[in-house]
Design an enzyme around this catalytic site. Structure first.
Site, short mmCIF file in Angstrom:
data_model
loop_
_atom_site.label_atom_id
_atom_site.label_comp_id
_atom_site.label_asym_id
_atom_site.label_seq_id
_atom_site.Cartn_x
_atom_site.Cartn_y
_atom_site.Cartn_z
CB SER A 17 -18.66 -3.61 -55.47
OG SER A 17 -18.52 -4.86 -54.82
CB THR A 31 -16.03 -3.76 -59.46
OG1 THR A 31 -16.32 -2.35 -59.39
CG2 THR A 31 -15.44 -4.22 -58.14
CD GLN A 36 -17.69 -5.83 -71.29
OE1 GLN A 36 -17.29 -6.95 -71.60
NE2 GLN A 36 -17.15 -4.74 -71.78
CG ASP A 45 -29.77 -4.12 -72.00
OD1 ASP A 45 -30.16 -2.94 -71.99
OD2 ASP A 45 -28.70 -4.50 -71.48
CB THR A 90 -29.65 -5.14 -64.61
OG1 THR A 90 -30.09 -5.31 -63.25
CG2 THR A 90 -30.52 -6.00 -65.52
NE ARG A 123 -23.39 -3.66 -57.82
CZ ARG A 123 -22.33 -4.30 -58.30
NH1 ARG A 123 -22.38 -5.63 -58.42
NH2 ARG A 123 -21.24 -3.64 -58.66
CG ASP A 161 -22.88 -14.06 -55.83
OD1 ASP A 161 -22.26 -14.74 -54.98
OD2 ASP A 161 -22.40 -13.09 -56.43
CD GLU A 188 -24.18 -7.70 -51.31
OE1 GLU A 188 -23.06 -7.37 -51.75
OE2 GLU A 188 -24.86 -8.63 -51.79
CG HIS A 193 -21.41 -9.34 -54.13
ND1 HIS A 193 -21.95 -8.11 -53.88
CD2 HIS A 193 -21.01 -9.31 -55.43
CE1 HIS A 193 -21.89 -7.36 -54.98
NE2 HIS A 193 -21.32 -8.07 -55.93
N GLY A 213 -18.41 -13.40 -59.41
CA GLY A 213 -17.33 -12.97 -60.29
C GLY A 213 -15.97 -12.98 -59.63
CE1 TYR A 214 -14.96 -10.33 -55.11
CE2 TYR A 214 -14.17 -11.68 -53.31
CZ TYR A 214 -14.49 -10.45 -53.82
OH TYR A 214 -14.34 -9.33 -53.04
#
Length: 376
Positions: free
Chosen positions: A45, A67, A127, A147, A176, A209, A233, A238, A255, A258-259
């Site tokens: 990303s 990603t 997801q 949503d 989102t 984001r 996060d 950034e 960030h 999801g790592y």
């Protein structure tokens, strides 16, 4: 055939080297010159794929991002140029959901509440948001979904308006993409007006984001010090971080929600498999075959688990305080944000723990959360 990969993409070099010459570089500092004579580009990303980047890409035919998010790629431009594009939807959903649960478990411990008494407000039912909802269902924790796009598309789930979600939720967690156009833009979705309405007992988590939340407005809201809490996060600008905002946050990380190692392996193998299909080659990769054995002890339960057991299991796999402490210590150093991401430890998912239980234990909810279960 030349394949340019982000140097921070795990397992990419070993996988793609079987398809051609692999060149590994920093994703954030790529230039147009780097893409000369490159056939395929594999990114994360931090790489902005735009006209400036691909102006000298004389051979580029394939771009893959390992990603779930795609807002860093000008897809219309790639289509116009005849360059195939793919992403890795859902690759990080487990890690992000587990990040959110870790944050809430620690906050509950610190401030004396139970997450089982809270109502979650999930903004974004893609997801990640959907997987988090699945985890909350497993734990019988109530939540609301917002949503509007999925609602308009006929998704059968029950949705509420954003204002209703903000009013009725104790925990507001954002999942989102970042969009600036259309009927439902998400840029500054949580801005000054919204933040001013939030109660002092609410918790805001942004693991989506950075620009979804107006960071300046968030700082002003947190300066009230009335009990309202926020976890970030992701940051609006950034890798630059507002150093006045940082001490006001309950947790802050670079960030990396999801790592998890499994998520990164899924992302890499997904775009590898897509590229093999693109080339009409038969090679396929399975992320499970790439993962090392987790250095996490297996657990035996001889009696029915309770909330305390769950807290301990979650923190055994991932305790957000570890990443938060490193972030606060290192972030003032030049280049620290990207370095922390590059050098991120091999964090695992719940599935890395095997829980063995006797017949007296109902392990179904733990299995639904993702833990590996063995019954004796």
């Amino acid at each position: 055939m030349k394949i340019l990969i982000d140097e921070n993409m795990p397992y990419a070099a070993e996988l793609f080297s079987g398809l051609g010459e692999v060149i590994a570089k920093s994703g954030r500092t790529l230039t147009a010159d780097d893409l000369i004579d490159v056939d395929a580009l594999m990114i994360r990303s931090v790489t902005k794929v735009n006209a400036e980047l691909i102006e000298k890409a004389n051979k580029l035919k394939f771009v893959g991002t390992a990603t779930a998010g795609m807002d860093h790629v000008d897809q219309a431009l790639l289509k116009e140029k005849g360059i195939f594009f793919t992403a890795a939807p859902g690759c990080n959903k487990v890690g992000v959901a587990e990040y959110v649960l870790s944050c809430l478990m620690v906050l509950a411990q610190q401030h004396g509440f139970s997450i089982f008494d809270k109502t979650f407000g999930i903004v974004g039912a893609g997801q990640v948001g959907s997987y988090l909802a699945q985890c909350l269902d497993a734990l019988n924790i109530s939540y609301l979904l917002n949503d509007p796009i999925k609602e308009q598309e006929g998704d059968s789930r029950s949705f509420v308006a954003l204002d209703e979600l903000l009013e009725k939720s104790d925990v507001i967690t954002l999942h989102t993409p970042i969009t600036r156009d259309g009927e439902y833009p998400t840029h500054h979705l949580i801005g000054q007006k919204t933040l001013s309405k939030l109660r002092n007992d609410q918790i805001l988590i942004n693991a989506a984001r950075g620009p979804v939340v107006d960071n300046q407005a968030l700082k002003q809201r947190l300066l009230k010090q009335d009990g309202f809490k926020a976890v970030l996060d992701v940051f609006e600008f950034e890798p630059d971080v507002d150093m006045e905002l940082l001490p006001l946050l309950s947790f802050a990380t670079p960030h990396i929600a999801g790592y998890g190692l499994e998520g990164k392996a899924r992302g890499t193998t997904m775009i590898f498999n897509f590229y093999c299909e693109f080339l009409k080659r038969n090679e396929r990769a399975d992320p499970q075959t790439l993962l090392p054995i987790a250095p996490i002890p297996n657990v035996t339960l001889n009696q029915q688990w309770d909330h305390s057991t769950l807290h301990n299991l979650i923190q055994l796999v991932y305790d957000v305080r570890k990443d938060d402490a490193v972030f606060r210590k290192e972030i003032a150093t030049v280049g620290a944000f990207d370095k922390m991401r590059k050098d991120y430890w091999d964090r695992r998912e719940y599935s890395a723990i095997t829980i063995t239980g006797t017949q007296c234990c109902d392990l179904t909810p733990l299995q639904q959360l993702g833990f590996t279960i063995e019954e004796v």
